[in-house]
Design a protein around this motif. Structure first.
Motif, short mmCIF file in Angstrom:
data_model
loop_
_atom_site.label_atom_id
_atom_site.label_comp_id
_atom_site.label_asym_id
_atom_site.label_seq_id
_atom_site.Cartn_x
_atom_site.Cartn_y
_atom_site.Cartn_z
N PRO A 182 4.76 -5.62 8.16
CA PRO A 182 3.52 -4.89 7.83
C PRO A 182 2.30 -5.70 8.23
CG PRO A 182 4.59 -5.73 5.84
CD PRO A 182 5.51 -6.04 6.99
N GLU A 183 1.21 -5.01 8.54
CA GLU A 183 -0.02 -5.71 8.92
C GLU A 183 -0.71 -6.32 7.71
OE1 GLU A 183 1.30 -4.15 12.38
OE2 GLU A 183 1.11 -2.97 10.56
N TYR A 184 -0.38 -5.83 6.53
CA TYR A 184 -0.96 -6.39 5.30
C TYR A 184 0.11 -6.38 4.23
CZ TYR A 184 -3.35 -6.61 0.82
OH TYR A 184 -3.70 -6.96 -0.45
N THR A 185 0.20 -7.47 3.46
CA THR A 185 0.99 -7.49 2.23
C THR A 185 0.14 -8.19 1.17
OG1 THR A 185 2.07 -9.59 2.75
CG2 THR A 185 3.24 -7.57 3.38
N GLY A 186 0.29 -7.78 -0.06
CA GLY A 186 -0.47 -8.40 -1.13
C GLY A 186 -0.14 -7.81 -2.48
N ASN A 187 -0.86 -8.28 -3.50
CA ASN A 187 -0.64 -7.76 -4.85
C ASN A 187 -1.90 -7.87 -5.70
OD1 ASN A 187 -0.81 -10.48 -5.37
ND2 ASN A 187 1.27 -10.68 -6.15
N ASP A 188 -3.08 -7.93 -5.04
CA ASP A 188 -4.30 -8.12 -5.82
C ASP A 188 -5.42 -7.13 -5.49
OD1 ASP A 188 -4.80 -9.07 -3.30
OD2 ASP A 188 -5.77 -10.92 -3.95
N ARG A 189 -5.10 -6.07 -4.75
CA ARG A 189 -6.12 -5.08 -4.40
C ARG A 189 -5.70 -3.71 -4.94
NH1 ARG A 189 -6.56 -5.07 1.84
NH2 ARG A 189 -7.99 -3.39 1.35
N VAL A 190 -6.52 -3.15 -5.80
CA VAL A 190 -6.23 -1.81 -6.32
C VAL A 190 -6.65 -0.78 -5.28
CG1 VAL A 190 -6.81 -0.15 -8.13
CG2 VAL A 190 -6.49 -2.56 -8.71
N ALA A 191 -5.80 0.20 -5.05
CA ALA A 191 -6.09 1.24 -4.08
C ALA A 191 -7.30 2.06 -4.53
CB ALA A 191 -4.88 2.16 -3.91
N PRO A 192 -8.28 2.28 -3.66
CA PRO A 192 -9.42 3.11 -4.03
C PRO A 192 -8.95 4.52 -4.41
CG PRO A 192 -9.85 1.95 -1.98
CD PRO A 192 -8.40 1.75 -2.30
N ASP A 193 -9.40 4.98 -5.55
CA ASP A 193 -9.03 6.33 -5.98
C ASP A 193 -9.84 7.35 -5.19
OD1 ASP A 193 -7.63 8.21 -7.41
OD2 ASP A 193 -8.94 8.12 -9.17
#
Length: 198
Positions: free
Chosen positions: A54-65
């Motif tokens: 994947p071009e991005y992996t992480g666990n600290d950004r909430v998806a914009p609603d």
């Protein structure tokens, strides 16, 4: 106390020690197995990331609603899916790889997750509406089909300018991965990767 009773009493101490040692050894083995299993899960997830790239992996950004209109003109809000792993797919009818996905592997993935209470596929098109894209979408596609012709969500909130792009959002609404290209929707690696966030 008889001689037999004395022997039994004398044997009780070593027997209790042996049972205690067995219990402690079992607990130790169980803990070691648990640690190894967790380590194995971590390695498996790492292996899947290496395979899928994947071009991005992480666990600290909430998806914009967001709230967009679906194919029937009803509002649909991303946060209504909280508690599920969301596979959020951005596409356009002017994107040949997107159309290829729509005719091949994407409907098969849609079929795989249809009716599941823990995973949701959501598709967002930047085209004008259902009449513009319906020739490209199989009638059997069940996933919510949303429209963002002004690109207020796709471009301004998610920064997407090229298609297709797929985002994996965990049950808490946190972005875990982004793919800036087509994905092999029904590959075991992709399916397991999405399910690893359950």
């Amino acid at each position: 106390m008889s001689a037999t009773q004395a022997r039994r009493e004398g044997m009780r101490g070593p027997a209790l020690v042996a049972v205690g040692a067995f219990v402690l050894a079992s607990i130790y083995a169980g803990v070691r197995f648990g640690v190894a299993a967790l380590d194995g899960e971590g390695r498996r997830e790492g292996a899947l990331v290496a395979i899928l790239r994947p071009e991005y992996t992480g666990n600290d950004r909430v998806a914009p609603d967001f709230t967009l209109t679906d194919r029937n003109g009803r509002p649909f809000t991303l946060s209504s899916l909280r508690g599920k792993v969301v596979v959020l797919h951005f596409w356009s009818k002017d994107c040949p790889p997107c159309i290829e996905e729509l005719s091949e592997s994407l409907p098969a993935y849609d079929e795989m997750v249809r009716g599941r209470s823990d995973i949701a596929l959501v598709m967002v098109s930047v085209d004008e509406g259902w009449s513009a894209v319906s020739p490209y979408v199989r009638p059997s596609m069940h996933a919510p089909m949303l429209f963002d012709p002004e690109r207020a969500v796709v471009e301004r909130r998610y920064g997407t300018r090229l298609f297709p792009e797929t985002w994996i959002i965990d049950r808490d609404g946190v972005i875990r991965a982004r793919f800036d290209r087509t994905v092999e929707w029904t590959s075991a690696a992709f399916v397991h990767y999405v399910e690893s966030f359950l």
